[in-house]
Design a protein around this motif. Structure first.
Motif, short mmCIF file in Angstrom:
data_model
loop_
_atom_site.label_atom_id
_atom_site.label_comp_id
_atom_site.label_asym_id
_atom_site.label_seq_id
_atom_site.Cartn_x
_atom_site.Cartn_y
_atom_site.Cartn_z
N ALA A 103 2.09 2.32 3.58
CA ALA A 103 3.20 1.49 4.07
C ALA A 103 4.49 1.83 3.33
O ALA A 103 5.58 1.78 3.91
CB ALA A 103 2.86 0.01 3.90
N ALA A 104 4.37 2.19 2.05
CA ALA A 104 5.57 2.51 1.25
C ALA A 104 6.28 3.75 1.77
O ALA A 104 7.50 3.87 1.67
CB ALA A 104 5.19 2.68 -0.21
N THR A 105 5.52 4.70 2.33
CA THR A 105 6.14 5.94 2.82
C THR A 105 7.03 5.71 4.03
O THR A 105 7.88 6.55 4.34
CB THR A 105 5.06 6.98 3.18
OG1 THR A 105 4.25 6.47 4.26
CG2 THR A 105 4.17 7.29 1.99
N VAL A 106 6.85 4.60 4.71
CA VAL A 106 7.65 4.31 5.90
C VAL A 106 9.03 3.78 5.53
O VAL A 106 9.98 3.89 6.29
CB VAL A 106 6.91 3.29 6.80
CG1 VAL A 106 7.71 2.99 8.06
CG2 VAL A 106 5.53 3.82 7.18
N LEU A 107 9.15 3.22 4.32
CA LEU A 107 10.42 2.67 3.87
C LEU A 107 11.25 3.73 3.16
O LEU A 107 10.71 4.56 2.41
CB LEU A 107 10.18 1.49 2.92
CG LEU A 107 9.46 0.28 3.50
CD1 LEU A 107 9.22 -0.75 2.41
CD2 LEU A 107 10.24 -0.33 4.65
N SER A 108 12.55 3.70 3.35
CA SER A 108 13.44 4.63 2.67
C SER A 108 13.46 4.33 1.17
O SER A 108 13.82 3.24 0.75
CB SER A 108 14.86 4.49 3.24
OG SER A 108 15.77 5.28 2.51
N GLY A 109 13.04 5.31 0.37
CA GLY A 109 12.96 5.09 -1.07
C GLY A 109 11.84 4.16 -1.47
O GLY A 109 11.87 3.58 -2.55
N GLY A 110 10.84 4.01 -0.60
CA GLY A 110 9.77 3.05 -0.84
C GLY A 110 8.78 3.47 -1.92
O GLY A 110 8.49 4.66 -2.09
N ARG A 111 8.28 2.49 -2.65
CA ARG A 111 7.23 2.68 -3.65
C ARG A 111 6.26 1.51 -3.54
O ARG A 111 6.58 0.48 -2.94
CB ARG A 111 7.83 2.73 -5.06
CG ARG A 111 8.74 3.93 -5.29
CD ARG A 111 9.73 3.70 -6.40
NE ARG A 111 9.09 3.59 -7.70
CZ ARG A 111 9.75 3.36 -8.83
NH1 ARG A 111 11.07 3.23 -8.80
NH2 ARG A 111 9.11 3.28 -9.98
N THR A 112 5.07 1.67 -4.11
CA THR A 112 4.15 0.53 -4.10
C THR A 112 4.69 -0.55 -5.03
O THR A 112 5.38 -0.26 -6.01
CB THR A 112 2.74 0.93 -4.54
OG1 THR A 112 2.78 1.37 -5.91
CG2 THR A 112 2.18 2.03 -3.66
N ALA A 113 4.35 -1.79 -4.74
CA ALA A 113 4.81 -2.90 -5.57
C ALA A 113 4.28 -2.76 -7.00
O ALA A 113 4.98 -3.07 -7.96
CB ALA A 113 4.36 -4.23 -4.96
N HIS A 114 3.04 -2.30 -7.13
CA HIS A 114 2.47 -2.11 -8.47
C HIS A 114 3.29 -1.11 -9.27
O HIS A 114 3.56 -1.30 -10.45
CB HIS A 114 1.02 -1.61 -8.36
CG HIS A 114 0.02 -2.71 -8.17
ND1 HIS A 114 -0.37 -3.13 -6.92
CD2 HIS A 114 -0.65 -3.48 -9.06
CE1 HIS A 114 -1.26 -4.11 -7.06
NE2 HIS A 114 -1.44 -4.35 -8.34
N ASN A 115 3.72 -0.03 -8.62
CA ASN A 115 4.47 1.01 -9.32
C ASN A 115 5.87 0.54 -9.69
O ASN A 115 6.34 0.76 -10.81
CB ASN A 115 4.54 2.26 -8.44
CG ASN A 115 5.32 3.39 -9.09
OD1 ASN A 115 6.54 3.45 -8.97
ND2 ASN A 115 4.62 4.28 -9.74
N MET A 116 6.54 -0.13 -8.76
CA MET A 116 7.92 -0.55 -9.00
C MET A 116 8.01 -1.63 -10.08
O MET A 116 8.83 -1.53 -11.00
CB MET A 116 8.53 -1.06 -7.70
CG MET A 116 9.92 -1.67 -7.85
SD MET A 116 11.15 -0.46 -8.37
CE MET A 116 11.39 0.41 -6.80
N PHE A 117 7.17 -2.64 -9.96
CA PHE A 117 7.30 -3.80 -10.85
C PHE A 117 6.32 -3.77 -12.03
O PHE A 117 6.30 -4.71 -12.83
CB PHE A 117 7.09 -5.09 -10.06
CG PHE A 117 8.08 -5.29 -8.95
CD1 PHE A 117 9.43 -5.43 -9.23
CD2 PHE A 117 7.66 -5.32 -7.63
CE1 PHE A 117 10.35 -5.61 -8.21
CE2 PHE A 117 8.58 -5.51 -6.60
CZ PHE A 117 9.92 -5.65 -6.89
N LYS A 118 5.53 -2.70 -12.13
CA LYS A 118 4.54 -2.59 -13.22
C LYS A 118 3.62 -3.80 -13.23
O LYS A 118 3.39 -4.44 -14.26
CB LYS A 118 5.23 -2.44 -14.58
CG LYS A 118 6.30 -1.35 -14.63
CD LYS A 118 5.74 0.00 -14.23
CE LYS A 118 6.83 1.07 -14.21
NZ LYS A 118 6.34 2.35 -13.63
N SER A 177 0.84 -1.20 0.00
CA SER A 177 0.00 0.00 0.00
C SER A 177 0.87 1.25 0.00
O SER A 177 2.04 1.20 0.39
CB SER A 177 -0.91 0.01 1.23
OG SER A 177 -0.15 0.24 2.41
N GLY A 178 0.28 2.36 -0.44
CA GLY A 178 1.03 3.61 -0.51
C GLY A 178 1.45 4.10 0.87
O GLY A 178 2.57 4.61 1.04
#
Length: 376
Positions: free
Chosen positions: A205-220, A202-203
């Motif tokens: 949860a991604a903000t908590v990680l350094s350089g985090g992105r959603t899995a959908h965005n990163m892996f298309k 989720s978006g």
């Protein structure tokens, strides 16, 4: 008499004053924002001047030489990759002027090859020195459970891995320092100049990680019905494929929320990109979550469908090393009220609580809709 104009000018002592060259560079900076023109001027100075220390100007104003590359990469802080972009261009300009390698003029070496993509540049943009110092301090703060996971993952990264041993699932309830641990793993890999990708289901949860992105965005990851399985929209020889090929570590937080078909899509794609049949293409894969929280959301589905499409129902579950964080690091020892409440939540989530009781002070009471709306 001299054979060339350059030799005659040098013999006349007209090129020996470093201040003249510094003023020339500053004139270019003040008269135009064209950084390529600035690098062309500097390249001419390297070839045609006889300064003893020709690297001094580079060191003093290398940010000016590199600012257009910084903007193109959409970064805010200068780093080694950005400076290498500028050095690559200066090297080419020096060759155009009939010069040789820029190292003979006292400058750092250029890449001498193709420039990395913006995706690669962003993932390499971390300040390695600052990260190393941060990692050294944070490692000291790990409790025994966190340290066990940290050393386990780093051992796999440093000593190779194979199917069934390169995947780790970290079962972590809220407050056990999961985000701290995952960010430390990411920082450790990045401090060594390697690439570590951080994604979440989720978006938020991604903000908590350094350089985090959603899995959908990163892996298309394509949108799929709950019973579909598709590969990700990543083609070989693209910038994203090259980034994934060079990745050392993949961290996926809140993986319990993910439909198992999403994980399958990433697994299929990485095997294809890496040209092997290893789990996740042979990448060290660390996923984390808490089964007390939300399972995959299945449209019009019930509990059975949710369970059938969570990671535990995936073929990859058996190949993941299971590790657990249990020590709650948020609560102070003297915070009796919150400590008691936290323990109660854990027993409920673990189905160990029996009958559940709430004290009189639990929640906010209201006697009407209006009062409820006001208090909320």
């Amino acid at each position: 008499m001299y054979d060339t104009n350059l030799e005659a000018v040098k013999a006349s002592g007209l090129l020996s004053d470093a201040s003249v060259w510094s003023e020339t560079v500053m004139d270019v900076i003040n008269s135009t924002n064209d950084r390529r023109q600035l690098r062309q001027t500097y390249a001419s100075m390297l070839v045609y001047s006889d300064l003893e220390d020709q690297s001094a100007i580079w060191e003093d104003i290398k940010d000016y030489f590199s600012s257009d590359f910084l903007n193109a990469a959409r970064l805010t802080d200068y780093n080694e990759e950005i400076y290498l972009d500028a050095l690559d261009d200066i090297q080419q300009q020096v060759l155009n002027c009939g010069g040789g390698s820029i190292t003979q003029y006292g400058l750092p070496a250029s890449r001498g090859g193709a420039r990395p993509s913006n995706l690669l540049r962003r993932e390499r943009a971390y300040n390695k020195t600052a990260l190393k110092e941060s990692v050294e301090e944070k490692v000291k703060l790990l409790n025994s459970g966190q340290r066990g996971v940290y050393e386990h993952v780093m051992h796999r990264i440093e000593n190779g891995h194979r199917y069934g041993h390169n995947g780790v699932f970290v079962n972590a309830a809220g407050g056990t320092g999961k985000s701290f641990l995952l960010n430390l793993l990411l920082d450790t890999v990045r401090s060594r100049g390697k690439i570590a990708l951080a994604v979440a289901s989720s978006g938020i949860a991604a903000t908590v990680l350094s350089g985090g992105r959603t899995a959908h965005n990163m892996f298309k990851i394509p949108l799929m019905e709950f019973d579909e399985t598709k590969a990700c929209s990543v083609k070989k020889n693209t910038e994203l494929a090259k980034l994934l090929q060079q990745t050392e570590l993949i961290v996926w937080d809140e993986v319990v929320m993910a439909n198992k078909n999403m994980l399958t899509a990433v697994d299929i794609t990485l095997r294809d990109i890496m040209d092997n049949d290893e789990f996740m293409g042979g990448k060290v894969f660390v996923c984390a979550g808490d089964f007390r929280q939300i399972l995959p959301v299945i449209r019009n589905g019930g509990k059975e469908q949710e369970l059938a499409h969570c990671i535990k129902s995936s073929y990859m579950w058996e190949g993941l090393a299971k590790m657990q964080l249990t020590e709650n690091v948020r609560l102070k020892k003297d915070d009796v009220k919150n400590s008691k409440f936290a323990k109660q939540l854990l027993t409920i989530g673990s189905r160990e609580s029996g009958e559940i009781y709430f004290g009189r002070g639990f929640g906010v009471r209201a006697t009407s809709r209006e009062e409820l709306g006001y208090k909320v």
